[in-house]
Every structure is written in structure tokens, then in C-alpha cells.
Design a protein around this motif. Sequence first.
Motif, PDB file in Angstrom:
ATOM      1  N   SER A 120       3.891  -7.907  -5.396  1.00 20.83           N
ATOM      2  CA  SER A 120       4.065  -6.586  -4.788  1.00 20.83           C
ATOM      3  C   SER A 120       3.412  -5.524  -5.654  1.00 20.83           C
ATOM      4  O   SER A 120       3.611  -5.512  -6.869  1.00 20.83           O
ATOM      5  CB  SER A 120       5.570  -6.304  -4.652  1.00 20.83           C
ATOM      6  OG  SER A 120       5.806  -5.055  -4.058  1.00 20.83           O
ATOM      7  N   THR A 121       2.652  -4.634  -5.044  1.00 23.65           N
ATOM      8  CA  THR A 121       1.964  -3.596  -5.813  1.00 23.65           C
ATOM      9  C   THR A 121       2.730  -2.277  -5.801  1.00 23.65           C
ATOM     10  O   THR A 121       2.880  -1.630  -6.832  1.00 23.65           O
ATOM     11  CB  THR A 121       0.535  -3.386  -5.265  1.00 23.65           C
ATOM     12  OG1 THR A 121      -0.172  -4.623  -5.385  1.00 23.65           O
ATOM     13  CG2 THR A 121      -0.208  -2.302  -6.034  1.00 23.65           C
ATOM     14  N   THR A 122       3.247  -1.880  -4.645  1.00 25.61           N
ATOM     15  CA  THR A 122       3.954  -0.592  -4.581  1.00 25.61           C
ATOM     16  C   THR A 122       5.443  -0.745  -4.281  1.00 25.61           C
ATOM     17  O   THR A 122       6.135   0.235  -4.019  1.00 25.61           O
ATOM     18  CB  THR A 122       3.309   0.346  -3.531  1.00 25.61           C
ATOM     19  OG1 THR A 122       3.404  -0.265  -2.231  1.00 25.61           O
ATOM     20  CG2 THR A 122       1.853   0.606  -3.830  1.00 25.61           C
TER      21      THR A 122
ATOM     22  N   THR B 289       7.112  -5.307  -0.846  1.00 24.41           N
ATOM     23  CA  THR B 289       7.378  -6.756  -0.817  1.00 24.41           C
ATOM     24  C   THR B 289       8.484  -7.112  -1.800  1.00 24.41           C
ATOM     25  O   THR B 289       9.290  -8.011  -1.542  1.00 24.41           O
ATOM     26  CB  THR B 289       6.089  -7.545  -1.135  1.00 24.41           C
ATOM     27  OG1 THR B 289       5.035  -7.027  -0.313  1.00 24.41           O
ATOM     28  CG2 THR B 289       6.262  -9.027  -0.855  1.00 24.41           C
TER      29      THR B 289
ATOM     30  N   SER C  24       2.157  -9.013  -0.050  1.00 25.19           N
ATOM     31  CA  SER C  24       1.539  -7.968   0.762  1.00 25.19           C
ATOM     32  C   SER C  24       0.046  -8.284   0.830  1.00 25.19           C
ATOM     33  O   SER C  24      -0.460  -9.120   0.084  1.00 25.19           O
ATOM     34  CB  SER C  24       1.775  -6.593   0.136  1.00 25.19           C
ATOM     35  OG  SER C  24       1.515  -6.627  -1.249  1.00 25.19           O
ATOM     36  N   THR C  25      -0.639  -7.619   1.757  1.00 20.35           N
ATOM     37  CA  THR C  25      -2.089  -7.801   1.895  1.00 20.35           C
ATOM     38  C   THR C  25      -2.785  -6.566   1.364  1.00 20.35           C
ATOM     39  O   THR C  25      -2.396  -5.442   1.670  1.00 20.35           O
ATOM     40  CB  THR C  25      -2.461  -8.024   3.377  1.00 20.35           C
ATOM     41  OG1 THR C  25      -1.815  -9.210   3.836  1.00 20.35           O
ATOM     42  CG2 THR C  25      -3.966  -8.185   3.548  1.00 20.35           C
TER      43      THR C  25
ATOM     44  N   GLY D  20      -6.860  -4.839  -0.191  1.00 20.98           N
ATOM     45  CA  GLY D  20      -8.290  -4.881   0.096  1.00 20.98           C
ATOM     46  C   GLY D  20      -8.435  -4.967   1.607  1.00 20.98           C
ATOM     47  O   GLY D  20      -7.760  -4.264   2.350  1.00 20.98           O
TER      48      GLY D  20
ATOM     49  N   THR E 243      -6.652  -7.187   9.978  1.00 18.80           N
ATOM     50  CA  THR E 243      -6.339  -8.096   8.869  1.00 18.80           C
ATOM     51  C   THR E 243      -4.844  -8.047   8.561  1.00 18.80           C
ATOM     52  O   THR E 243      -4.426  -8.222   7.419  1.00 18.80           O
ATOM     53  CB  THR E 243      -7.139  -7.720   7.594  1.00 18.80           C
ATOM     54  OG1 THR E 243      -6.901  -6.335   7.286  1.00 18.80           O
ATOM     55  CG2 THR E 243      -8.617  -7.976   7.776  1.00 18.80           C
TER      56      THR E 243
HETATM   57  C1  FMN Z   1      -6.125  -0.037  -0.087  1.00 17.86           C
HETATM   58  C2  FMN Z   1      -5.147  -0.743   0.818  1.00 17.86           C
HETATM   59  C3  FMN Z   1      -5.568  -1.889   1.481  1.00 17.86           C
HETATM   60  C4  FMN Z   1      -4.686  -2.544   2.369  1.00 17.86           C
HETATM   61  N1  FMN Z   1      -5.135  -3.651   3.095  1.00 17.86           N
HETATM   62  C5  FMN Z   1      -4.319  -4.199   4.044  1.00 17.86           C
HETATM   63  C6  FMN Z   1      -4.792  -5.257   4.877  1.00 17.86           C
HETATM   64  O1  FMN Z   1      -5.947  -5.709   4.818  1.00 17.86           O
HETATM   65  N2  FMN Z   1      -3.919  -5.797   5.786  1.00 17.86           N
HETATM   66  C7  FMN Z   1      -2.629  -5.337   5.915  1.00 17.86           C
HETATM   67  O2  FMN Z   1      -1.881  -5.852   6.747  1.00 17.86           O
HETATM   68  N3  FMN Z   1      -2.160  -4.328   5.123  1.00 17.86           N
HETATM   69  C8  FMN Z   1      -2.973  -3.754   4.199  1.00 17.86           C
HETATM   70  N4  FMN Z   1      -2.487  -2.735   3.402  1.00 17.86           N
HETATM   71  C9  FMN Z   1      -1.097  -2.277   3.562  1.00 17.86           C
HETATM   72  C10 FMN Z   1      -0.163  -2.871   2.502  1.00 17.86           C
HETATM   73  O3  FMN Z   1      -0.136  -4.278   2.556  1.00 17.86           O
HETATM   74  C11 FMN Z   1       1.258  -2.318   2.746  1.00 17.86           C
HETATM   75  O4  FMN Z   1       1.285  -0.955   2.407  1.00 17.86           O
HETATM   76  C12 FMN Z   1       2.348  -3.065   2.018  1.00 17.86           C
HETATM   77  O5  FMN Z   1       3.611  -2.604   2.452  1.00 17.86           O
HETATM   78  C13 FMN Z   1       2.266  -2.946   0.507  1.00 17.86           C
HETATM   79  O6  FMN Z   1       3.246  -3.793  -0.044  1.00 17.86           O
HETATM   80  P1  FMN Z   1       3.549  -3.847  -1.618  1.00 17.86           P
HETATM   81  O7  FMN Z   1       4.039  -2.495  -2.005  1.00 17.86           O
HETATM   82  O8  FMN Z   1       4.605  -4.876  -1.766  1.00 17.86           O
HETATM   83  O9  FMN Z   1       2.287  -4.254  -2.319  1.00 17.86           O
HETATM   84  C14 FMN Z   1      -3.360  -2.069   2.535  1.00 17.86           C
HETATM   85  C15 FMN Z   1      -2.953  -0.911   1.837  1.00 17.86           C
HETATM   86  C16 FMN Z   1      -3.826  -0.251   1.004  1.00 17.86           C
HETATM   87  C17 FMN Z   1      -3.364   1.013   0.313  1.00 17.86           C
END
Ligand code: FMN
Length: 164
Positions: free
Chosen positions: A10-12, A15, A51-52, A54, A93
Motif C-alpha cells: 500500500s502506498t497511501t 490497501t 493497489s494498482t 502507474g 487498468t
Molecule cells: C499515479 C497513479 C496511478 C494509478 N494507477 C492506477 C491504475 O492503473 N489502475 C487502478 O485501478 N488504479 C490506479 N490508481 C489508483 C490507486 O490504485 C488507488 O488510489 C488506491 O486506492 C491506492 O491504494 P494504496 O493507498 O493502498 O496504495 C492510480 C493512482 C495514482 C495516483
Amino acid sequence: MANVKVIFGSTTGATESAAAEIAAAFGVQAINVANATADDFNADLLILGSSTWGVGELQDDWAVKISLLESADLNGKLVAVFGLGDQSGFADTYCDAMGILAKTAKNCGANLIGQTSAEGYGHSSSAAVEDGMFCGLALDDNNESEKTSSRIGAWVEKLKTHLN
Ligand SMILES: Cc1cc2nc3c(=O)[nH]c(=O)nc-3n(C[C@H](O)[C@H](O)[C@H](O)COP(=O)(O)O)c2cc1C
């Protein structure tokens, strides 16, 4: 008691918080893949979440640690996957990373469980969908955060039936 492990990247934090909710339902602590070891991939039920990022890519920590999953012996083991994505902003995606985790686990012999219907979602394409079904649980805290807890609750109940 079945040995259940929940491993997430998870980045933000989205997840991470879904992983905590899923893990709590099994009475365990979620493991951040950034800190995971090979041992963590040994379980009766392994639940993997990413999470996804890029355009259709694995979350960064998963990308660094994917070799741990690739080299795990999952023959006959139950594996379930979940993903966080943005079905509106990244409609082509949506939750692709969940598809990558599922494919990798299947290549290791996993018995993948926890597929869910893709009906009612607004994406146009996803590497996590086959024949109208997601390979796991697709969550979207960007657009449908109000649905996350109930989606998790229903999914966890379904997973638990495989442990009895
Ligand atoms: C630069 C960027 C690229 C992303 N690419 C995708 C993507 O290709 N497909 C998707 O479903 N979500 C995409 N997301 C949305 C993130 O997956 C979503 O915000 C998710 O809740 C982040 O979860 P995390 O906080 O656990 O990492 C993207 C978000 C950002 C900011």
C-alpha cells in the motif's frame, strides 16, 4: 485453527486499511509486504492485496518483493486476492495488480478462491477480470468507499466457508 495470513502492499494507506479489516476478521495481523519474508507465504489460506499504480502495475513494495511470491510453493494451497483501484480515473487498468497477483499465485500451483462478480462496477477493462468475474475482491476507495466495508464483510464470509 487454520493458519491465515494477509499480506498487502500500500502506498497511501487504502490497501493497508482494507488489509487490516480483512485480517481482523480472521483474528490475525496484516503483514506489509515491504517487511515480508519467505515464511510469511506459508499458510492454509494466503490472502494477498495490492493497489494498482502507474498504468496497471503492481504497488511499489510488491514490485520489489514479487520474487517471494514467485518462489513460494503454493501447491494445493488456498489463495485469495484483493485489490484497490480507481475504476473511474483508470477505467482501462482497474485493479490490474490484483490480476498480476492472481496469475503469479496460480503459476505457483495455488488453488485460487474468492472470485467475485464484476457486475455493477464502472470500469471498461481490467486484467483482473475473466468471463465477467474478478479473480478476487475489487475495492475502490476513490469512488465507492462507502461500499468497502460491506464488500469486505461478504467476501470474508465466503472465504471462511473454505476453511471448514
Ligand atoms: C499515479 C497513479 C496511478 C494509478 N494507477 C492506477 C491504475 O492503473 N489502475 C487502478 O485501478 N488504479 C490506479 N490508481 C489508483 C490507486 O490504485 C488507488 O488510489 C488506491 O486506492 C491506492 O491504494 P494504496 O493507498 O493502498 O496504495 C492510480 C493512482 C495514482 C495516483
